[in-house]
Design an enzyme around this catalytic site. Sequence first.
Site, PDB file in Angstrom:
ATOM      1  N   PRO A 246      -2.934   7.697  -1.176  1.00 42.51           N
ATOM      2  CA  PRO A 246      -2.408   6.351  -0.905  1.00 42.51           C
ATOM      3  C   PRO A 246      -1.618   5.708  -2.048  1.00 42.51           C
ATOM      4  O   PRO A 246      -1.087   4.614  -1.876  1.00 42.51           O
ATOM      5  CB  PRO A 246      -3.670   5.525  -0.595  1.00 42.51           C
TER       6      PRO A 246
ATOM      7  N   TYR B  12      -0.533  -1.754 -10.420  1.00 43.54           N
ATOM      8  CA  TYR B  12      -0.986  -0.360 -10.513  1.00 43.54           C
ATOM      9  C   TYR B  12      -1.291  -0.101 -11.983  1.00 43.54           C
ATOM     10  O   TYR B  12      -0.386  -0.185 -12.832  1.00 43.54           O
ATOM     11  CB  TYR B  12       0.118   0.598 -10.056  1.00 43.54           C
TER      12      TYR B  12
ATOM     13  N   HIS C  15       7.071  -9.057  -0.962  1.00 39.61           N
ATOM     14  CA  HIS C  15       7.013  -8.802  -2.403  1.00 39.61           C
ATOM     15  C   HIS C  15       8.314  -8.194  -2.896  1.00 39.61           C
ATOM     16  O   HIS C  15       8.867  -7.293  -2.285  1.00 39.61           O
ATOM     17  CB  HIS C  15       5.838  -7.857  -2.730  1.00 39.61           C
TER      18      HIS C  15
ATOM     19  N   LYS D 240       2.460   5.284   1.472  1.00 36.26           N
ATOM     20  CA  LYS D 240       3.436   5.893   2.387  1.00 36.26           C
ATOM     21  C   LYS D 240       2.887   6.301   3.764  1.00 36.26           C
ATOM     22  O   LYS D 240       3.672   6.570   4.677  1.00 36.26           O
ATOM     23  CB  LYS D 240       4.039   7.147   1.731  1.00 36.26           C
TER      24      LYS D 240
ATOM     25  N   TYR E   9       9.664   3.591  -3.282  1.00 31.60           N
ATOM     26  CA  TYR E   9       8.568   2.690  -2.901  1.00 31.60           C
ATOM     27  C   TYR E   9       8.988   1.787  -1.734  1.00 31.60           C
ATOM     28  O   TYR E   9       8.206   1.566  -0.802  1.00 31.60           O
ATOM     29  CB  TYR E   9       8.123   1.847  -4.103  1.00 31.60           C
TER      30      TYR E   9
HETATM   31  P1  RFL Z   1      -4.674   7.112  12.634  1.00 30.49           P
HETATM   32  O1  RFL Z   1      -4.572   5.707  12.134  1.00 30.49           O
HETATM   33  O2  RFL Z   1      -5.707   7.983  12.044  1.00 30.49           O
HETATM   34  O3  RFL Z   1      -4.858   7.019  14.206  1.00 30.49           O
HETATM   35  C1  RFL Z   1      -5.204   8.157  14.988  1.00 30.49           C
HETATM   36  C2  RFL Z   1      -5.894   7.670  16.232  1.00 30.49           C
HETATM   37  O4  RFL Z   1      -6.225   8.786  17.043  1.00 30.49           O
HETATM   38  C3  RFL Z   1      -7.557   8.662  17.506  1.00 30.49           C
HETATM   39  N1  RFL Z   1      -8.075   9.996  17.795  1.00 30.49           N
HETATM   40  C4  RFL Z   1      -8.172  10.503  19.050  1.00 30.49           C
HETATM   41  N2  RFL Z   1      -7.890   9.974  20.242  1.00 30.49           N
HETATM   42  C5  RFL Z   1      -8.105  10.737  21.348  1.00 30.49           C
HETATM   43  N3  RFL Z   1      -8.611  12.005  21.283  1.00 30.49           N
HETATM   44  C6  RFL Z   1      -8.903  12.571  20.105  1.00 30.49           C
HETATM   45  N4  RFL Z   1      -9.384  13.799  20.055  1.00 30.49           N
HETATM   46  C7  RFL Z   1      -8.674  11.808  18.909  1.00 30.49           C
HETATM   47  N5  RFL Z   1      -8.866  12.055  17.596  1.00 30.49           N
HETATM   48  C8  RFL Z   1      -8.495  10.956  16.946  1.00 30.49           C
HETATM   49  C9  RFL Z   1      -8.282   7.956  16.375  1.00 30.49           C
HETATM   50  O5  RFL Z   1      -9.468   7.282  16.814  1.00 30.49           O
HETATM   51  C10 RFL Z   1      -7.210   6.969  15.914  1.00 30.49           C
HETATM   52  O6  RFL Z   1      -7.264   5.744  16.626  1.00 30.49           O
HETATM   53  O7  RFL Z   1      -3.278   7.873  12.467  1.00 30.49           O
HETATM   54  P2  RFL Z   1      -1.773   7.342  12.615  1.00 30.49           P
HETATM   55  O8  RFL Z   1      -1.603   6.501  13.842  1.00 30.49           O
HETATM   56  O9  RFL Z   1      -0.920   8.523  12.391  1.00 30.49           O
HETATM   57  O10 RFL Z   1      -1.592   6.311  11.374  1.00 30.49           O
HETATM   58  C11 RFL Z   1      -1.615   6.766  10.045  1.00 30.49           C
HETATM   59  C12 RFL Z   1      -2.193   5.686   9.116  1.00 30.49           C
HETATM   60  O11 RFL Z   1      -3.408   5.226   9.653  1.00 30.49           O
HETATM   61  C13 RFL Z   1      -2.401   6.197   7.680  1.00 30.49           C
HETATM   62  O12 RFL Z   1      -1.345   7.038   7.291  1.00 30.49           O
HETATM   63  C14 RFL Z   1      -2.499   5.039   6.643  1.00 30.49           C
HETATM   64  O13 RFL Z   1      -3.617   4.231   6.874  1.00 30.49           O
HETATM   65  C15 RFL Z   1      -2.554   5.605   5.218  1.00 30.49           C
HETATM   66  N6  RFL Z   1      -2.701   4.559   4.196  1.00 30.49           N
HETATM   67  C16 RFL Z   1      -1.623   3.811   3.775  1.00 30.49           C
HETATM   68  N7  RFL Z   1      -0.408   3.984   4.346  1.00 30.49           N
HETATM   69  C17 RFL Z   1       0.648   3.181   3.994  1.00 30.49           C
HETATM   70  O14 RFL Z   1       1.759   3.367   4.540  1.00 30.49           O
HETATM   71  N8  RFL Z   1       0.517   2.164   3.059  1.00 30.49           N
HETATM   72  C18 RFL Z   1      -0.662   1.925   2.440  1.00 30.49           C
HETATM   73  O15 RFL Z   1      -0.752   0.968   1.664  1.00 30.49           O
HETATM   74  C19 RFL Z   1      -1.780   2.782   2.759  1.00 30.49           C
HETATM   75  N9  RFL Z   1      -2.988   2.584   2.191  1.00 30.49           N
HETATM   76  C20 RFL Z   1      -3.956   4.319   3.636  1.00 30.49           C
HETATM   77  C21 RFL Z   1      -4.070   3.317   2.610  1.00 30.49           C
HETATM   78  C22 RFL Z   1      -5.097   4.998   4.054  1.00 30.49           C
HETATM   79  C23 RFL Z   1      -6.310   4.726   3.477  1.00 30.49           C
HETATM   80  N10 RFL Z   1      -7.423   5.430   3.989  1.00 30.49           N
HETATM   81  C24 RFL Z   1      -8.588   4.794   4.429  1.00 30.49           C
HETATM   82  C25 RFL Z   1      -7.254   6.810   4.379  1.00 30.49           C
HETATM   83  C26 RFL Z   1      -5.272   3.040   2.019  1.00 30.49           C
HETATM   84  C27 RFL Z   1      -6.398   3.763   2.427  1.00 30.49           C
HETATM   85  C28 RFL Z   1      -7.690   3.444   1.726  1.00 30.49           C
HETATM   86  C1  PHB Z   2      -3.568  -1.643   0.098  1.00 33.71           C
HETATM   87  O1  PHB Z   2      -3.300  -2.856  -0.023  1.00 33.71           O
HETATM   88  O2  PHB Z   2      -4.484  -1.234   0.825  1.00 33.71           O
HETATM   89  C2  PHB Z   2      -2.766  -0.655  -0.663  1.00 33.71           C
HETATM   90  C3  PHB Z   2      -1.680  -1.065  -1.400  1.00 33.71           C
HETATM   91  C4  PHB Z   2      -0.936  -0.137  -2.106  1.00 33.71           C
HETATM   92  C5  PHB Z   2      -1.300   1.200  -2.077  1.00 33.71           C
HETATM   93  C6  PHB Z   2      -2.377   1.610  -1.324  1.00 33.71           C
HETATM   94  C7  PHB Z   2      -3.122   0.685  -0.620  1.00 33.71           C
HETATM   95  O3  PHB Z   2      -0.575   2.091  -2.805  1.00 33.71           O
END
Ligand code: RFL
Ligand code: PHB
Length: 397
Positions: free
Chosen positions: A297, A206, A78, A301, A390
């Site tokens: 989110p 957005y 994009h 980031k 971004y």
């Molecule tokens: P994770 O993905 O939470 O992985 C941590 C792992 O550790 C395990 N764990 C354990 N393992 C062993 N012993 C324990 N005691 C443990 N406790 C936990 C867990 O099972 C898991 O497998 O962290 P990590 O690797 O630091 O990754 C971070 C990302 O997952 C997170 O920052 C993003 O998903 C946030 N996020 C977004 N980030 C972006 O860069 N771009 C986006 O568009 C974006 N959209 C989002 C998001 C997060 C969202 N939610 C659901 C919070 C959209 C949403 C809706």
């Molecule tokens: C997504 O596609 O899940 C998404 C995209 C942009 C955001 C957050 C989540 O800022």
Amino acid sequence: MPPRTSLTTPVAIIGGGPAGLLLSHLLHRSGIDNTVLEMRDRDYTVQRVRAGVLEHDSVELLTEEGLGDRLHAEGLRHEGIYLQFAGQRHHIDFADLVGRHVWIYGQQEVVKDLIAAHDANNTPARYGVSDVEVVGIDGDAPSVRFSQGGEDFEVACDFVVGADGFHGVSRLAIPEARRTTFERDYDFGWLGILAHTPPSSDELIYALHERGFALLSMRSPTVSRLYLQVPPDEDIADWPDDRIWDELDTRLGLPGWTLERGEIFDKGVTPMRSFVSTPMRDGRLFLAGDAAHIVPPTGAKGLNSAIADVALLRRGLVEHYQRQDDATLDAYSETQLSRTWQTQYFSTWMTRMLHTFTGPNAEFDHRVQLGQLAQLVDSRSARAHLAEFYTGLPITR
Ligand code: RFL
Ligand code: PHB
């Protein structure tokens, strides 16, 4: 009690999410053995629906490290995003403003690619571990105790990396007296859906609307991802599919534009949180990703910050093992905290600009937001500020 089985590894990584699996892969490619301990089973870790946007440098890093094949074949590049408010949609052209892009490629896909690389390298994570405990980070010989399949283990290592997310245990291994946390709560969350319908827009939208924020995103040419601002404790059972589509229509709708509906195959409500735990290193323990910091989110980031953390950590560990040089490891916490606070700034700025707030100042604040957005779309330097953040701060690797 039967004795623990002893294992050794140079780097023990707790957590097999994107941060832990990527660090493990990077270390493997640099010739540093390591072990990933993940409490969930493998299928669970690929089914979690989360992030969708990869920054410019994240894509470059994944590509350099042999993880780019499917990303380049199936990911969507994009050039910008749309901001919508006061009944108008405005394009923010990142390519023109800063010459950089973002890619739409689900976090689940990144995790699948990482697991495939681990399989190919014969370095799978240990899944289904429990009772993980970090020991001895103050000294030269730390270890991690855990159980798996009814057996107790202790893995001796040089370094422990806590990549176990916000709910993990490794952050808590830093004594409370040496740890400070900073937090901000929000009185809203996001209701997110995945639907089998082609995205109704070529790029993300957005939208600020009096009824709340809405976001149109996507996963592929046939799968849309959409979000609505809702109260944080909203019960998803109160949102039958038609209500979700109607509300998305209201918040995203414009004359002459149609939001295509389709079968919703995943829906849930995510609370929002801003969180930073300092320092990101204590003795032989390093924290990476959501274990150390969480952003709302809105700025996309979280995943990208996790990638940036482990890229620098790999560099520090390589310099340690290959050159006995600890300068990068010693600066890791300070370097990444500076980056983290910049990311917190951007995520807070986007969140405050685009969500509706309640309370006595709500009406006034909404108009201030409209003023802010009007200035943003009119001013090239303001748009460039958004585009620069971004598409992502540089990732040092
Ligand atoms: P994770 O993905 O939470 O992985 C941590 C792992 O550790 C395990 N764990 C354990 N393992 C062993 N012993 C324990 N005691 C443990 N406790 C936990 C867990 O099972 C898991 O497998 O962290 P990590 O690797 O630091 O990754 C971070 C990302 O997952 C997170 O920052 C993003 O998903 C946030 N996020 C977004 N980030 C972006 O860069 N771009 C986006 O568009 C974006 N959209 C989002 C998001 C997060 C969202 N939610 C659901 C919070 C959209 C949403 C809706
Ligand atoms: C997504 O596609 O899940 C998404 C995209 C942009 C955001 C957050 C989540 O800022």
